[in-house]
Design a protein around this motif. Structure first.
Motif, PDB file in Angstrom:
ATOM      1  N   SER A   1      17.268   2.677  -9.930  1.00 54.39           N
ATOM      2  CA  SER A   1      17.626   2.568  -8.515  1.00 54.39           C
ATOM      3  C   SER A   1      16.378   2.480  -7.646  1.00 54.39           C
ATOM      4  O   SER A   1      16.315   1.691  -6.696  1.00 54.39           O
ATOM      5  CB  SER A   1      18.472   3.772  -8.084  1.00 54.39           C
ATOM      6  N   LEU A   2      15.371   3.284  -7.980  1.00 52.71           N
ATOM      7  CA  LEU A   2      14.136   3.261  -7.200  1.00 52.71           C
ATOM      8  C   LEU A   2      13.205   2.150  -7.655  1.00 52.71           C
ATOM      9  O   LEU A   2      12.440   1.609  -6.848  1.00 52.71           O
ATOM     10  CB  LEU A   2      13.434   4.612  -7.283  1.00 52.71           C
ATOM     11  N   VAL A   3      13.252   1.787  -8.921  1.00 56.52           N
ATOM     12  CA  VAL A   3      12.432   0.672  -9.399  1.00 56.52           C
ATOM     13  C   VAL A   3      12.887  -0.633  -8.747  1.00 56.52           C
ATOM     14  O   VAL A   3      12.073  -1.448  -8.318  1.00 56.52           O
ATOM     15  CB  VAL A   3      12.507   0.558 -10.937  1.00 56.52           C
ATOM     16  N   CYS A   4      14.200  -0.834  -8.659  1.00 53.73           N
ATOM     17  CA  CYS A   4      14.746  -2.090  -8.132  1.00 53.73           C
ATOM     18  C   CYS A   4      14.750  -2.150  -6.611  1.00 53.73           C
ATOM     19  O   CYS A   4      14.614  -3.233  -6.033  1.00 53.73           O
ATOM     20  CB  CYS A   4      16.176  -2.293  -8.634  1.00 53.73           C
ATOM     21  N   ALA A   5      14.947  -1.021  -5.954  1.00 54.79           N
ATOM     22  CA  ALA A   5      15.086  -1.029  -4.489  1.00 54.79           C
ATOM     23  C   ALA A   5      14.615   0.291  -3.904  1.00 54.79           C
ATOM     24  O   ALA A   5      15.320   0.918  -3.103  1.00 54.79           O
ATOM     25  CB  ALA A   5      16.535  -1.306  -4.106  1.00 54.79           C
ATOM     26  N   GLY A   6      13.423   0.708  -4.273  1.00 52.16           N
ATOM     27  CA  GLY A   6      12.927   2.016  -3.851  1.00 52.16           C
ATOM     28  C   GLY A   6      12.858   2.198  -2.353  1.00 52.16           C
ATOM     29  O   GLY A   6      13.274   3.225  -1.814  1.00 52.16           O
TER      30      GLY A   6
ATOM     31  N   HIS B   1       6.561  23.151  -1.083  1.00 47.80           N
ATOM     32  CA  HIS B   1       6.509  22.722   0.318  1.00 47.80           C
ATOM     33  C   HIS B   1       5.133  22.200   0.712  1.00 47.80           C
ATOM     34  O   HIS B   1       4.806  22.118   1.903  1.00 47.80           O
ATOM     35  CB  HIS B   1       6.909  23.884   1.228  1.00 47.80           C
ATOM     36  N   GLU B   2       4.318  21.838  -0.276  1.00 50.87           N
ATOM     37  CA  GLU B   2       2.995  21.289   0.029  1.00 50.87           C
ATOM     38  C   GLU B   2       3.141  19.957   0.763  1.00 50.87           C
ATOM     39  O   GLU B   2       3.958  19.114   0.405  1.00 50.87           O
ATOM     40  CB  GLU B   2       2.210  21.055  -1.272  1.00 50.87           C
ATOM     41  N   PRO B   3       2.344  19.732   1.804  1.00 52.24           N
ATOM     42  CA  PRO B   3       2.410  18.446   2.519  1.00 52.24           C
ATOM     43  C   PRO B   3       1.835  17.312   1.677  1.00 52.24           C
ATOM     44  O   PRO B   3       1.016  17.536   0.779  1.00 52.24           O
ATOM     45  CB  PRO B   3       1.544  18.698   3.762  1.00 52.24           C
ATOM     46  N   LEU B   4       2.277  16.103   1.978  1.00 54.11           N
ATOM     47  CA  LEU B   4       1.851  14.941   1.210  1.00 54.11           C
ATOM     48  C   LEU B   4       0.341  14.761   1.231  1.00 54.11           C
ATOM     49  O   LEU B   4      -0.267  14.378   0.223  1.00 54.11           O
ATOM     50  CB  LEU B   4       2.535  13.687   1.773  1.00 54.11           C
ATOM     51  N   ASP B   5      -0.292  15.057   2.360  1.00 48.86           N
ATOM     52  CA  ASP B   5      -1.737  14.823   2.455  1.00 48.86           C
ATOM     53  C   ASP B   5      -2.562  15.855   1.698  1.00 48.86           C
ATOM     54  O   ASP B   5      -3.792  15.770   1.659  1.00 48.86           O
ATOM     55  CB  ASP B   5      -2.189  14.733   3.920  1.00 48.86           C
TER      56      ASP B   5
ATOM     57  N   ILE C   1       6.651   3.921 -11.265  1.00 44.09           N
ATOM     58  CA  ILE C   1       7.182   3.193 -10.108  1.00 44.09           C
ATOM     59  C   ILE C   1       8.158   4.084  -9.341  1.00 44.09           C
ATOM     60  O   ILE C   1       8.131   4.146  -8.099  1.00 44.09           O
ATOM     61  CB  ILE C   1       7.864   1.893 -10.554  1.00 44.09           C
ATOM     62  N   GLU C   2       9.018   4.779 -10.068  1.00 45.05           N
ATOM     63  CA  GLU C   2       9.967   5.702  -9.437  1.00 45.05           C
ATOM     64  C   GLU C   2       9.226   6.764  -8.630  1.00 45.05           C
ATOM     65  O   GLU C   2       9.595   7.087  -7.491  1.00 45.05           O
ATOM     66  CB  GLU C   2      10.835   6.364 -10.498  1.00 45.05           C
ATOM     67  N   ALA C   3       8.170   7.325  -9.211  1.00 46.00           N
ATOM     68  CA  ALA C   3       7.422   8.385  -8.545  1.00 46.00           C
ATOM     69  C   ALA C   3       6.774   7.894  -7.259  1.00 46.00           C
ATOM     70  O   ALA C   3       6.680   8.637  -6.278  1.00 46.00           O
ATOM     71  CB  ALA C   3       6.349   8.938  -9.483  1.00 46.00           C
ATOM     72  N   ARG C   4       6.339   6.630  -7.253  1.00 46.49           N
ATOM     73  CA  ARG C   4       5.701   6.085  -6.056  1.00 46.49           C
ATOM     74  C   ARG C   4       6.644   6.167  -4.855  1.00 46.49           C
ATOM     75  O   ARG C   4       6.242   6.508  -3.741  1.00 46.49           O
ATOM     76  CB  ARG C   4       5.283   4.628  -6.333  1.00 46.49           C
ATOM     77  N   PHE C   5       7.930   5.846  -5.065  1.00 46.53           N
ATOM     78  CA  PHE C   5       8.890   5.867  -3.964  1.00 46.53           C
ATOM     79  C   PHE C   5       9.435   7.268  -3.721  1.00 46.53           C
ATOM     80  O   PHE C   5       9.649   7.669  -2.580  1.00 46.53           O
ATOM     81  CB  PHE C   5      10.029   4.888  -4.252  1.00 46.53           C
ATOM     82  N   LEU C   6       9.656   8.001  -4.779  1.00 45.77           N
ATOM     83  CA  LEU C   6      10.235   9.337  -4.648  1.00 45.77           C
ATOM     84  C   LEU C   6       9.318  10.275  -3.873  1.00 45.77           C
ATOM     85  O   LEU C   6       9.764  11.058  -3.030  1.00 45.77           O
ATOM     86  CB  LEU C   6      10.512   9.902  -6.044  1.00 45.77           C
ATOM     87  N   PHE C   7       8.011  10.182  -4.138  1.00 46.11           N
ATOM     88  CA  PHE C   7       7.068  11.105  -3.514  1.00 46.11           C
ATOM     89  C   PHE C   7       6.251  10.460  -2.393  1.00 46.11           C
ATOM     90  O   PHE C   7       5.483  11.150  -1.717  1.00 46.11           O
ATOM     91  CB  PHE C   7       6.128  11.677  -4.570  1.00 46.11           C
ATOM     92  N   GLY C   8       6.386   9.153  -2.197  1.00 45.24           N
ATOM     93  CA  GLY C   8       5.690   8.495  -1.104  1.00 45.24           C
ATOM     94  C   GLY C   8       4.197   8.378  -1.301  1.00 45.24           C
ATOM     95  O   GLY C   8       3.435   8.365  -0.320  1.00 45.24           O
TER      96      GLY C   8
ATOM     97  N   GLN D   1      -2.696   6.717  -6.723  1.00 44.48           N
ATOM     98  CA  GLN D   1      -2.614   8.172  -6.860  1.00 44.48           C
ATOM     99  C   GLN D   1      -1.782   8.614  -8.067  1.00 44.48           C
ATOM    100  O   GLN D   1      -1.627   9.804  -8.294  1.00 44.48           O
ATOM    101  CB  GLN D   1      -1.999   8.783  -5.599  1.00 44.48           C
ATOM    102  N   LEU D   2      -1.271   7.660  -8.825  1.00 44.08           N
ATOM    103  CA  LEU D   2      -0.390   7.977  -9.945  1.00 44.08           C
ATOM    104  C   LEU D   2      -1.054   7.637 -11.269  1.00 44.08           C
ATOM    105  O   LEU D   2      -1.697   6.598 -11.412  1.00 44.08           O
ATOM    106  CB  LEU D   2       0.925   7.218  -9.803  1.00 44.08           C
TER     107      LEU D   2
END
Length: 393
Positions: A126-131, A161-165, A222-229, A234-235
């Protein structure tokens, strides 16, 4: 805590079994109300009766009568085909487990993204095709997306709860599959029987072959790229044969946190289903580091396992390329399992189609666009598969 109701998409598969085990261990907190399967009417009927579901649906429209016969006298409603699957998804539920294998799970996952819903995602495609589209829809609807894959679930728990940055990088681990120590020549001569011998997990045929080629790990990146932004750079991937460490997060201050558990999908399932209050694990599912073998890590060999490199390249290129890669890989794995191509032919077919000109194909913005890309890529793959040279690849 009130009883949580679950809609289980992919109820007869390996993830479905894990979810059912967790529910059976926690009957005071969880109940399955709706189950969805692919085409096996007898198997889905057994699951529906065992779980006490109220509605059962098969994706295969031709299996509706068989499902009705199998459920006769149970009082369980049923349906078959696309409309029945979407009806199942629309039924009230607190948690929707999305575990339909492959791109076939995309439409149901997208439809499940309703206000207040929690989606336990085991359908990485689902995230690979249309993340971009899936995550945007989840945010707009106020749905909560939880990763049910072991690696992503471990990373999710480590992050808290760590921020993305605060994140420098994330590392997903791979078992290395059955061919981790094999020579390139031996891998080239391997058949389906060898590819289906995963060292740690009992899974469906398609994902097991993907694990053997390391394509599964590429899809998970690829899934992780969209799931975690995160950005693709970085992967990272490490081969970890023991599959005790499922993911690592390196923070900007240099500290590294690891998500660890026994290699069992029920651990991730328990976390997702008990997101607001930990559930009891099924028996004997606790990690004992003192009694296990030493933990080892190594870099993946992209020469012997080119599928992983192709997935990383598709992620770096972006646009529709991940969706194209996924569609062709599904075709290639099916051809390998049917004896139409050799194992190296899987990566060769993916590479050949991905190298074709698809124009300026943007990242799919909705299900229709994703399915159109998928259809186009499959047609191109089918054309190549019909040509004699690929049979020997």
């Amino acid at each position: 805590m009130p009883l949580r109701t679950i809609t289980l998409l992919g109820a007869t598969g390996s993830v479905g079994r894990s979810v059912r085990d967790v529910v059976a261990e926690n009957p005071q907190r969880l109940a399955i109300g709706t189950v969805v399967g692919g085409r096996d009417a007898e198997a889905l009927a057994r699951v529906a009766v065992e779980t006490g579901a109220r509605f059962a649906a098969l994706a295969d429209a031709t299996a509706g009568d068989a499902l009705k016969r199998a459920l006769a006298g149970s009082g369980i409603e049923s349906g078959a085909g696309r409309s029945a699957v979407l009806e199942a998804v629309a039924r009230p539920a607190d948690i929707v487990v999305s575990a339909i294998s492959g791109a076939a799970g995309l439409e149901a996952t997208f439809a499940a993204l309703l206000p207040g819903r929690t989606i336990a995602l085991a359908n990485k495609e689902s995230l690979v095709c249309a993340g971009e589209a899936v995550m945007a829809r989840a945010a707009a609807a106020g749905a909560r997306m939880l990763p049910l894959d072991s690696e992503h679930n471990a990373l999710f728990q480590v992050l808290g709860h760590e921020p993305l940055d605060s994140i420098r990088s994330m590392t997903l681990t791979a078992s290395g599959g059955p061919f981790r120590t094999w020579s390139a020549e031996a891998i080239a001569n391997a058949g389906p029987e060898q590819a289906l011998r995963h060292p740690n997990y009992a899974m469906g045929a398609k994902i097991t072959v993907d694990s053997a080629s390391l394509m599964n790990k590429g899809l998970e990146v690829i899934e992780a790229r969209f799931l975690f932004g995160l950005e693709p750079a970085q992967l990272d991937v490490l081969v970890h044969p023991q599959q005790v460490v499922h993911g690592l997060v390196t923070f900007r201050d240099g500290s590294v946190s690891a998500g660890m558990a026994v290699p069992d999908m029920r651990v991730a399932a328990a976390h997702c289903l008990g997101i607001d209050g930990r559930l009891d694990a099924p028996p004997a599912r606790f990690l004992d580091l003192a009694s296990g073998e030493p933990l080892t890590f190594e870099r993946p060999d992209l020469q012997r396992f080119p599928a992983l490199g192709l997935a990383l390249a598709a992620l770096a290129e972006g646009g529709a390329k991940p969706a194209i890669l996924n569609a062709v890989n599904e075709m290639a794995v099916a051809a390998f399992l049917a004896g139409r191509i050799r194992f190296p032919g899987i990566a060769a077919l993916v590479e050949a189609v991905c190298a074709q000109d698809f124009g300026a194909a943007r990242a799919p913005q909705d299900v229709a666009e994703a399915l159109a890309v998928d259809h186009d890529a499959r047609q191109r793959a089918a054309l190549l598969l019909s040509r004699a040279p690929f049979a020997a690849t």
